[in-house]
Write an enzyme that holds these catalytic residues in place. Structure first.
Site, PDB file in Angstrom:
ATOM      1  CE  LYS A 196      -3.664   2.435   2.508  1.00 33.81           C
ATOM      2  NZ  LYS A 196      -4.614   2.437   3.488  1.00 33.81           N
ATOM      3  NE  ARG A 206      -5.850   9.576   3.387  1.00 38.18           N
ATOM      4  CZ  ARG A 206      -4.497  10.082   2.968  1.00 38.18           C
ATOM      5  NH1 ARG A 206      -4.183  11.361   2.978  1.00 38.18           N
ATOM      6  NH2 ARG A 206      -3.553   8.898   2.978  1.00 38.18           N
ATOM      7  CE  LYS A 218      -3.595   8.209   6.849  1.00 39.41           C
ATOM      8  NZ  LYS A 218      -4.672   6.979   6.520  1.00 39.41           N
ATOM      9  CD  GLU A 234       5.768  -4.033   3.715  1.00 39.83           C
ATOM     10  OE1 GLU A 234       5.122  -4.687   4.092  1.00 39.83           O
ATOM     11  OE2 GLU A 234       6.294  -2.935   4.021  1.00 39.83           O
ATOM     12  CE  LYS A 249      -6.153   1.880  -0.605  1.00 42.53           C
ATOM     13  NZ  LYS A 249      -6.557   1.666   0.850  1.00 42.53           N
ATOM     14  CB  SER A 275     -11.640   7.167  -3.233  1.00 38.49           C
ATOM     15  OG  SER A 275     -10.566   7.814  -2.618  1.00 38.49           O
ATOM     16  CE1 TYR A 314     -14.917   2.985  -2.497  1.00 42.04           C
ATOM     17  CE2 TYR A 314     -13.246   3.446  -4.053  1.00 42.04           C
ATOM     18  CZ  TYR A 314     -13.669   3.486  -2.661  1.00 42.04           C
ATOM     19  OH  TYR A 314     -13.008   3.314  -1.590  1.00 42.04           O
TER      20      TYR A 314
END
Ligand code: PBG
Length: 326
Positions: A196, A206, A218, A234, A249, A275, A314
């Site tokens: 990610k 968000r 982040k 990872e 992602k 998103s 979505y």
């Protein structure tokens, strides 16, 4: 020059094209993200995600029925937490009567066969909008993984089929797996957001959850978008620690990573079309600059071609409606 090989023969018409097509999209490819809010009778459109809504649980029930009727069998549940319940430790995240836990139970009552995956991370619960506990401006790792493991357990107790940690702390998959095993949840799956990236494409999400970080960014836990090999590190570690499915992602800007990961692991690979990717297509289509449905299907197919086995998107409902017309 003689044309012994004429590649266009296989493109002559839709019949031959469909026969030789290398990849297909089906209803089984999709995971449907859902946003739940407290209250009753609430269906609010998310401003930066046209056509996407936050639902209170009573209305989310209808949505579950609709998804099931369309053949969509898996949901990824997120919750928007009232400000008054947010703190630095994510106390509300492990409340057995919390919105997430009630949401999981509602879905399982409504449609027991529906595969319920829950988001595991502290950001919707954090007064700082960070995915973990903050100390002196730093997101502290091991204290956070302890809470995340308890959060995963409380989702499993509520009936979640899979927990989906999206936080990027080190060691959280092992911590969750160990606690789930110890508590008898041997068949609760883990879909890890393994690779990610710290991405600007999460902006609309968000907004949806009111979970933007209150300070900083982040980048001390999510990955640097310049890196490729790090994604393999990872995913390999998450598989060793007990992840059943790994995820990359965001999606479209990371198709190279999807392919690398698919070639490296022996578990299913999911991709999340996030998103901001959804918002871009919607905005361009609203302006009449792009053909919404055509671009949507081209992007979804790109995930399959890159090697994704599952696509969180979505667009799931829109895509399935289109697919069923063919
Ligand atoms: C947070 C989380 C994020 C998304 C899923 N889980 C945002 C973030 O990391 O800030 C993004 C999903 C999207 O943009 O569609 N744990």
């Amino acid at each position: 020059m003689q044309h012994l090989r004429r590649n266009r023969r296989l493109r002559t018409n839709e019949t031959i094209r469909s026969i030789v097509r290398e990849n297909i999209l089906t209803v089984n490819d999709f995971l449907v993200p859902l946003f739940a809010v407290e209250g009753e009778g609430i269906k609010e459109e998310i401003a930066s995600m046209p056509g996407y809504y936050r639902y209170s649980l009573d209305l989310l029930r209808n949505e579950i029925e609709e998804l099931w009727a369309l053949g969509l069998k898996s949901v990824l549940l997120f919750v928007k937490v009232p400000d008054a319940l947010k703190d630095n430790k994510g106390t509300e995240a492990i409340n057995p009567e919390g919105l997430m836990q009630r949401g999981v139970r509602m879905i399982k009552e409504t449609r027991p066969e529906m595969l319920v995956m829950t988001d595991v991370a502290l950001d919707p619960y954090s007064s700082y909008g960070h995915d973990g506990i903050v100390e002196d401006g730093y997101i502290i790792n091991d204290e956070t993984t302890d809470v995340l493991a308890k959060m995963a357990l409380s989702h499993a107790r509520a009936g979640a089929d899979f927990v989906a940690p999206s936080d990027m702390m080190d060691g959280r998959i092992f911590a969750m797996r160990a606690l789930l095993e110890a508590e008898g949840f041997k068949n609760t799956g883990i879909m890890s957001y393994s690779a990610k990236y710290a991405s600007a494409f999460y902006g609309p999400f968000r907004d949806a959850l009111d979970s933007a970080p209150g300070f900083g960014d982040k980048k001390t836990y999510q990955m640097d978008f310049s890196n490729r090999k790090e994604a393999i590190k990872e995913v390999m570690m998450d598989v060793e620690e007990g992840a059943d499915i790994v995820m990359v992602k965001p999606g479209l800007s990371y198709l190279d990573i999807v392919r690398d990961v698919q070639d490296a692991v022996d578990v299913p690979v999911a991709v999340y079309q996030v998103s901001g990717e959804y918002a871009m297509v919607k905005a361009a289509a609203e302006k009449g600059w792009l053909d919404h449905d055509a671009v949507m299907m081209e992007q979804l197919m790109a995930f399959k071609r890159a090697g994704a086995n599952l696509i969180a998107t979505y667009f799931a409902k829109d895509a399935v409606k289109l697919l069923s017309q063919n």
